[in-house]
Design a protein around this motif. Sequence first.
Motif, mmCIF file in Angstrom:
data_model
loop_
_atom_site.group_PDB
_atom_site.id
_atom_site.type_symbol
_atom_site.label_atom_id
_atom_site.label_comp_id
_atom_site.label_asym_id
_atom_site.label_seq_id
_atom_site.Cartn_x
_atom_site.Cartn_y
_atom_site.Cartn_z
ATOM 1 N N ALA A 168 0.834 -1.202 0.000
ATOM 2 C CA ALA A 168 0.000 0.000 0.000
ATOM 3 C C ALA A 168 0.869 1.253 0.000
ATOM 4 N N ALA A 169 1.967 1.200 0.734
ATOM 5 C CA ALA A 169 2.867 2.359 0.793
ATOM 6 C C ALA A 169 3.513 2.615 -0.563
ATOM 7 N N ILE A 170 3.924 1.550 -1.269
ATOM 8 C CA ILE A 170 4.480 1.731 -2.609
ATOM 9 C C ILE A 170 3.428 2.309 -3.546
ATOM 10 N N HIS A 171 2.211 1.789 -3.458
ATOM 11 C CA HIS A 171 1.115 2.273 -4.299
ATOM 12 C C HIS A 171 0.917 3.773 -4.116
ATOM 13 N N LEU A 172 0.773 4.205 -2.866
ATOM 14 C CA LEU A 172 0.535 5.626 -2.619
ATOM 15 C C LEU A 172 1.779 6.455 -2.925
ATOM 16 N N GLY A 173 2.967 5.888 -2.683
ATOM 17 C CA GLY A 173 4.188 6.616 -3.001
ATOM 18 C C GLY A 173 4.320 6.881 -4.489
ATOM 19 N N LEU A 174 4.000 5.890 -5.303
ATOM 20 C CA LEU A 174 4.042 6.109 -6.753
ATOM 21 C C LEU A 174 3.009 7.131 -7.188
ATOM 22 N N ARG A 175 1.863 7.115 -6.543
ATOM 23 C CA ARG A 175 0.839 8.106 -6.879
ATOM 24 C C ARG A 175 1.311 9.510 -6.505
ATOM 25 N N LEU A 176 2.001 9.628 -5.384
ATOM 26 C CA LEU A 176 2.570 10.929 -5.012
ATOM 27 C C LEU A 176 3.536 11.439 -6.076
ATOM 28 N N LEU A 177 4.271 10.518 -6.694
ATOM 29 C CA LEU A 177 5.247 10.897 -7.719
ATOM 30 C C LEU A 177 4.600 11.110 -9.081
ATOM 31 N N GLY A 178 3.277 11.009 -9.129
ATOM 32 C CA GLY A 178 2.558 11.322 -10.357
ATOM 33 C C GLY A 178 2.447 10.191 -11.344
ATOM 34 N N VAL A 179 2.731 8.964 -10.928
ATOM 35 C CA VAL A 179 2.648 7.819 -11.845
ATOM 36 C C VAL A 179 1.191 7.537 -12.180
ATOM 37 N N GLY A 180 0.938 7.341 -13.473
ATOM 38 C CA GLY A 180 -0.420 7.073 -13.925
ATOM 39 C C GLY A 180 -0.423 6.244 -15.190
ATOM 40 N N ILE B 69 2.827 -0.700 -9.667
ATOM 41 C CA ILE B 69 2.998 -0.044 -10.967
ATOM 42 C C ILE B 69 1.813 -0.394 -11.855
ATOM 43 N N LEU B 70 1.434 -1.675 -11.828
ATOM 44 C CA LEU B 70 0.288 -2.120 -12.620
ATOM 45 C C LEU B 70 -1.018 -1.553 -12.075
ATOM 46 N N TYR B 71 -1.144 -1.432 -10.744
ATOM 47 C CA TYR B 71 -2.362 -0.856 -10.165
ATOM 48 C C TYR B 71 -2.678 0.488 -10.805
ATOM 49 N N LEU B 72 -1.616 1.249 -11.101
ATOM 50 C CA LEU B 72 -1.781 2.620 -11.591
ATOM 51 C C LEU B 72 -1.838 2.699 -13.115
ATOM 52 N N GLY B 73 -1.843 1.548 -13.776
ATOM 53 C CA GLY B 73 -1.924 1.541 -15.233
ATOM 54 C C GLY B 73 -0.617 1.859 -15.918
ATOM 55 N N ALA B 74 0.477 1.827 -15.164
ATOM 56 C CA ALA B 74 1.796 2.111 -15.722
ATOM 57 C C ALA B 74 2.493 0.806 -16.100
ATOM 58 N N THR B 75 3.686 0.928 -16.692
ATOM 59 C CA THR B 75 4.451 -0.225 -17.156
ATOM 60 C C THR B 75 5.805 -0.264 -16.472
ATOM 61 N N PRO B 76 6.177 -1.406 -15.885
ATOM 62 C CA PRO B 76 7.533 -1.509 -15.326
ATOM 63 C C PRO B 76 8.569 -1.703 -16.422
ATOM 64 N N VAL B 77 9.750 -1.207 -16.163
ATOM 65 C CA VAL B 77 10.928 -1.481 -16.993
ATOM 66 C C VAL B 77 11.958 -2.074 -16.039
ATOM 67 N N PHE B 78 12.269 -3.343 -16.223
ATOM 68 C CA PHE B 78 13.100 -4.046 -15.256
ATOM 69 C C PHE B 78 14.588 -3.852 -15.523
ATOM 70 N N ILE B 79 15.341 -3.728 -14.422
ATOM 71 C CA ILE B 79 16.786 -3.538 -14.470
ATOM 72 C C ILE B 79 17.441 -4.682 -13.704
ATOM 73 N N ASP B 80 18.510 -5.228 -14.253
ATOM 74 C CA ASP B 80 19.209 -6.348 -13.626
ATOM 75 C C ASP B 80 19.966 -5.895 -12.377
ATOM 76 N N SER B 81 20.425 -6.867 -11.614
ATOM 77 C CA SER B 81 21.208 -6.628 -10.401
ATOM 78 C C SER B 81 22.696 -6.580 -10.722
ATOM 79 N N GLU B 82 23.469 -6.159 -9.735
ATOM 80 C CA GLU B 82 24.916 -6.354 -9.790
ATOM 81 C C GLU B 82 25.275 -7.430 -8.768
ATOM 82 N N ALA B 83 26.415 -8.048 -8.932
ATOM 83 C CA ALA B 83 26.705 -9.307 -8.256
ATOM 84 C C ALA B 83 27.135 -9.168 -6.799
ATOM 85 N N GLU B 84 27.436 -7.956 -6.331
ATOM 86 C CA GLU B 84 27.929 -7.810 -4.966
ATOM 87 C C GLU B 84 26.791 -7.613 -3.961
ATOM 88 N N THR B 85 26.031 -6.529 -4.122
ATOM 89 C CA THR B 85 24.923 -6.274 -3.186
ATOM 90 C C THR B 85 23.639 -6.966 -3.616
#
Length: 382
Positions: free
Chosen positions: A64-76, A95-111
């Motif tokens: 819920a916090a991510i949902h509202l946080g993305l809405r605060l940032l204007g995601v739609g 991201i999907l709740y708000l009708g937006a599209t994710p763009v996924f980024i890979d990890s790095e091997a240390e953290t």
Amino acid sequence: MRSQDYDRLFLSPPHLGRHELNYLHKAIEDNWVAPAGPNLDGFERDICEFTGAQHCVALTSGTAAIHLGLRLLGVGPGDEVLCPSFTFVATANPILYLGATPVFIDSEAETWNICPQRLREALEELRRQNRRPKALILVHLYGMPARLREVLAIAAEFEVPVLEDAAEALGSRYEGQPLGTFGQVGVFSFNGNKILTTSGGGALVTNTSDWARKTRFWATQAKDVAPYYQHSELGYNYRLSNLLAGIGRGQMELLEDRVKKRREIFAWYQKHLANIPGLRFGPTEPAGGRSNRWLTTLLLDPEETSVTPEQLRLHLETHNIESRPLWKPLHQQPLFAATPVFGGSISADLFARGLCLPSGTAMIDADLQRVSSAIRALFEAS
């Protein structure tokens, strides 16, 4: 030894003290059993005092916090949001709740967190296509700080606001500063398996007073100021219960001890399983980072051992010990089959080779010995 001869060792069960009952009893005595009240206000103050954030809104979940946080940032609808692939699905679902599209980024091997190089590649490619992401969700996986200095510099260069998903990272720090306070919005989870729990719950933190006010407004069904129920905006039933906030207040009193214990558990496993060929622990703390070590996680090298993570998981089950694979990357999930991804091989490799071990703060040395003995038995027999 039969599995039923032992009580089950869970991965990360709740660990309550006596402190929580004081707040719960007071709430019941005073009849504060609604999503409002002294515990709720106090819990939000406690989080602000611990993290240094100026404002906190306690909610029903980290999702819920991510949902509202993305809405605060204007995601739609139609927007794009950058998101690590190597994370729990709750990071990306809003991201999907708000009708937006994710763009996924890979990890790095240390953290094991978002790779700065891949992040830059994604932003440069999107800019060439005249596409500007609306936000970046920055995750601190398993409580491990991401390479914040590099990631934040890239986000600032491309003018992309950051939502910091510290759901697993309460109590972790980077250069002395608590995680969750580096982005425009920060998010925590208090699910039953987290280092601090309210049974179910989460929080949004921000240094912007208007955003905190707006979050509370949306989280309580967006009720306009009127003597009757009037609604001009879409709202949600996302406010945390005063009772559950009481559990959180008691847990906050123990948080530093809980972080210390989780780090001790990681160090114990690392010491007692250090000489097993092909087994190593991770992720690695970045320079300036200090992890809460929410879960102890390991990787198996197929070039050095024939034991697979699934074999180890099933073997531990025969001893009534719960373990779990690392997060399956989101770009490999059927839900996101058509979603763009930059990179993907690092997170896929981590998923294929990794396992989470029991890490609950109520564990004693005998429990840790039981886990390590079971692990050693499998490797010695292989």
